[in-house]
Each structure stands twice: as C-alpha cells, then as structure tokens.
Design a protein around this motif. Structure first.
Motif, PDB file in Angstrom:
ATOM      1  N   GLN A 105       0.858  -1.181   0.000  1.00 43.35           N
ATOM      2  CA  GLN A 105       0.000   0.000   0.000  1.00 43.35           C
ATOM      3  C   GLN A 105       0.897   1.234   0.000  1.00 43.35           C
ATOM      4  OE1 GLN A 105      -2.409  -0.272   3.494  1.00 43.35           O
ATOM      5  NE2 GLN A 105      -3.495  -2.110   2.832  1.00 43.35           N
ATOM      6  N   VAL A 106       0.743   2.070  -1.005  1.00 43.80           N
ATOM      7  CA  VAL A 106       1.630   3.219  -1.144  1.00 43.80           C
ATOM      8  C   VAL A 106       1.553   4.156   0.056  1.00 43.80           C
ATOM      9  CG1 VAL A 106       2.051   5.297  -2.486  1.00 43.80           C
ATOM     10  CG2 VAL A 106       1.680   3.133  -3.663  1.00 43.80           C
ATOM     11  N   THR A 113       9.518   6.174   4.081  1.00 43.05           N
ATOM     12  CA  THR A 113      10.184   6.860   2.974  1.00 43.05           C
ATOM     13  C   THR A 113      10.777   8.179   3.450  1.00 43.05           C
ATOM     14  OG1 THR A 113       8.699   5.876   1.333  1.00 43.05           O
ATOM     15  CG2 THR A 113       9.872   7.866   0.676  1.00 43.05           C
ATOM     16  N   ASP A 114      10.012   8.906   4.247  1.00 36.97           N
ATOM     17  CA  ASP A 114      10.520  10.164   4.797  1.00 36.97           C
ATOM     18  C   ASP A 114      11.737   9.918   5.693  1.00 36.97           C
ATOM     19  OD1 ASP A 114       8.451  11.434   3.475  1.00 36.97           O
ATOM     20  OD2 ASP A 114       7.171  11.588   5.249  1.00 36.97           O
ATOM     21  N   GLN A 115      11.704   8.817   6.457  1.00 41.81           N
ATOM     22  CA  GLN A 115      12.847   8.471   7.303  1.00 41.81           C
ATOM     23  C   GLN A 115      14.086   8.207   6.449  1.00 41.81           C
ATOM     24  OE1 GLN A 115      11.738   5.140   9.802  1.00 41.81           O
ATOM     25  NE2 GLN A 115       9.805   6.117  10.403  1.00 41.81           N
ATOM     26  N   ALA A 116      13.884   7.467   5.358  1.00 42.23           N
ATOM     27  CA  ALA A 116      15.008   7.158   4.478  1.00 42.23           C
ATOM     28  C   ALA A 116      15.570   8.428   3.849  1.00 42.23           C
ATOM     29  CB  ALA A 116      14.555   6.176   3.396  1.00 42.23           C
ATOM     30  N   LEU A 124      13.438   4.236  -4.375  1.00 40.54           N
ATOM     31  CA  LEU A 124      13.038   4.038  -5.767  1.00 40.54           C
ATOM     32  C   LEU A 124      11.762   3.212  -5.809  1.00 40.54           C
ATOM     33  CD1 LEU A 124      16.619   2.985  -6.840  1.00 40.54           C
ATOM     34  CD2 LEU A 124      15.602   5.239  -7.235  1.00 40.54           C
ATOM     35  N   GLY A 125      10.853   3.547  -6.697  1.00 40.49           N
ATOM     36  CA  GLY A 125       9.575   2.857  -6.769  1.00 40.49           C
ATOM     37  C   GLY A 125       9.512   1.854  -7.897  1.00 40.49           C
ATOM     38  N   TYR A 126       8.767   0.794  -7.636  1.00 33.29           N
ATOM     39  CA  TYR A 126       8.514  -0.220  -8.650  1.00 33.29           C
ATOM     40  C   TYR A 126       7.012  -0.286  -8.868  1.00 33.29           C
ATOM     41  CZ  TYR A 126       8.377  -4.903 -10.799  1.00 33.29           C
ATOM     42  OH  TYR A 126       8.153  -5.973 -11.629  1.00 33.29           O
ATOM     43  N   ASP A 131       5.442  10.350  -2.976  1.00 30.74           N
ATOM     44  CA  ASP A 131       6.277  11.443  -2.493  1.00 30.74           C
ATOM     45  C   ASP A 131       7.560  10.890  -1.876  1.00 30.74           C
ATOM     46  OD1 ASP A 131       4.436  13.268  -3.300  1.00 30.74           O
ATOM     47  OD2 ASP A 131       3.603  13.652  -1.295  1.00 30.74           O
ATOM     48  N   GLY A 132       8.684  11.401  -2.345  1.00 32.39           N
ATOM     49  CA  GLY A 132       9.967  10.980  -1.796  1.00 32.39           C
ATOM     50  C   GLY A 132      10.734  10.026  -2.689  1.00 32.39           C
TER      51      GLY A 132
END
Length: 324
Positions: A105-106, A113-116, A124-126, A131-132
């Motif tokens: 779930q996005v 993601t914000d932590q990273a 990177l998204g697949y 956002d991010g």
C-alpha cells in the motif's frame, strides 16, 4: 501526494501466486555476501509468491553482490506492516545505499520513505511513484489490460459474431495494479464491440484459478473465453479446463493473460493452443532496469523514471522469453 497509478510489472505476470516460492534472495536478516563492502541495497516486493519477482531477485542477487554490495530482500506476504518493518530495519542499519520497493500500500510507506530521505537514502519505486521517490520503474497497466481485452474482443467478434458470449475474468481489486488491469480488460472488450456477459472472481494463485474455473464451469459449462490479469490464475484455469475434458487445441476456446511465466510460455507455444493471448514483461529486462536504478542511486547519480511496455507473446517468440 504523487501517485501516477502507472503501476504494474508484475506481473506483473505479474505479478505465480500459489505455493510460496523460496528463491535464493537474502532476507532482511541475512548477512549476504561476505565480500560486500560498499554497504547494502534493498529490493522489496509485496510477496514471494509471484514467480516473476522470484526470478528477478535470483537474477539480481549475484550481480549486486559482485558489485560489492549486500543485497537485502524480504517476504511481506502481502502484509503492509511486515513490509514497513523490513524497510524501517534496513533504514536503521546505517549502511543502506538504496531502497527499491513495490509497496503493498503506497500510503503506508510514506513515513518510512521520509525516514530514508532524512537519512540520505534514495528510495526508488517499482510500479508506482509516491512522495519521496527519486525515480521509478513504471508500466501502464491499464493500457496492458485494455490491449488484452481488445484483442480478446476482436477474436470473439470474428469467432462468434453478434452472439452473446460468456467471458470469465480473473480480476484483482486489492491494489492499483490489479484495479487498472481489470478495468482495462473490461474496457477493451467493450472497445472491440464484443457482445459478452462477464463473470469474474478475484484471483492471484494457481489454486485460485483452479477453484474459480471449477466454480464457473459448474455455473456455466459453456464458458469459452477466459481472461486474467496475471498468468498464475490462468494456469490454474487451464489445468481445470483440461481436467474437465477440454482439448488443449479446441478452436472454440480462447485463454489470455498478462505476465507470462515459463509454464504459460510453454502452453502458448504448443500447436493450436487454446491459450491464444499472452503478454510478458521479461524478468531479465525488468531486472536490468532495476539494477541501473539501484546502482545509479547508490553512486549518487541523477536518475530518471523508466517506463516499459509489455510484449506480445506468440508461439514463434515464446522460447525467447523462457527463463533458464
């Protein structure tokens, strides 16, 4: 929030969704290659019960390790909490150089993601963007579904004319990939002008396909057209149809699915096979694109999103896509 809903890949072929496949990829707790000294690269899919994802991990693991990185992967089993926990543990390691993921779930991966991002780790998204993410590997799954449905519809019109034809669709509405593909298939049938009566059930695994096909055959044994947003459920349906007495070359039947795998490729290339429509996002092609992204991210390069298209599989080219 940025979410292109250009999702997919997997099959992708999609996403084999039956019994859990083990593969040889490293888990979140594995140490990886002893030679890894550049840090770690993480690759996360929703589950390891999708054959193409297992194939991709197996292909990428030695290449990532040969490049001097430790490869991390997980098996969330389609549980977003499991996936988020893996991502959080990777971010907290301190040596993660890139995180490539396909979220269950996005919305639920936004915080990690914000932590990273705060830790300087590129995400990177697949199959989707959010956002991010610095870049993603995308495919238009609605378009793939539309193509499958339209080609099936043309066959129906050629074969049955104006006659109303029962069509069974193995759909999936639990994520954007399945939603887009399922809607695309139905819109494609309409676009082709086929006179159809659609029945459908949610299916991912081979067992889902067998169960769904048996139920549909009991309800309407004259169902001749079977479509699916992924190959695994269609493999199950194919087995059920043959068990029911349907000949593998019966010219009154059409089977079609996205995300071809080795088993479906073998069926498609059989002479006069009832599996007439197949589409593939080759595991090697996808893996090479992912490697370009994760290595570029790990080295601090400027990245751009990559968009790929499914390829039509025919009896003549099926061997070209079989994973050795």
């Amino acid at each position: 929030m940025k979410n292109t809903r250009l999702i997919g890949v997997a099959l992708l072929s999609a996403l084999s969704l039956g019994t859990l496949l083990t593969g040889c990829s490293a888990s979140a707790g594995d140490t990886g290659s002893a030679d890894a000294d550049k840090g770690a690269i993480a690759v996360s899919f929703p589950g390891l019960d999708i054959q193409i994802w297992v194939d991709m991990l197996d292909y990428m693991k030695p290449k990532i390790e040969d490049a001097g990185y430790e490869m991390l992967s997980d098996d969330p089993q389609w549980n977003i909490q499991n996936q988020v926990q893996s991502w959080e543990s990777w971010v907290q390691r301190g040596d993660l150089k890139a995180l490539f993921g396909n979220p269950v779930q996005v919305d639920s991966v936004q915080a990690v993601t914000d932590q990273a991002t705060a830790a300087g780790i590129p995400v990177l998204g697949y199959s989707t963007e959010w956002d991010g993410t610095e870049a993603s590997l995308l495919i238009d799954n609605y378009k793939d579904g539309l193509t499958l449905g339209e080609e099936a519809g043309k066959w129906i019109v050629d074969k049955y004319g104006d006659e109303k034809v029962p069509v069974f669709l193995f759909s999936y509405y639990e994520n954007d990939l399945g939603i887009d593909r399922s809607n695309g298939v139905k819109d494609g049938l309409k676009k082709a002008g086929a006179n159809v009566e659609i029945a459908e059930s949610s299916a991912l695994t081979i067992q889902d396909g067998m169960d769904g096909a048996n139920s549909q055959l009991a309800a309407n044994p004259d169902t001749k057209v079977w479509l699916s947003v992924g190959s695994d459920s269609m493999i199950g349906a194919y087995r059920a149809l043959l068990d029911s007495g349907v000949a593998p070359d019966d010219d009154s039947y059409l089977l079609g699915a996205l995300d071809a795998t080795n088993e479906s490729l073998g069926i498609i290339k059989e002479k006069d096979s009832i599996w007439r429509l197949g589409y593939i996002l080759p595991a090697k092609m996808l893996s090479d694109h992912i490697l370009d992204l994760v290595f570029g991210a790990a080295e601090g390069e400027k990245l751009e999103t990559i968009t790929v298209e499914s390829i039509r599989v025919t009896p003549e080219n099926a061997d070209d896509y079989i994973v050795q």
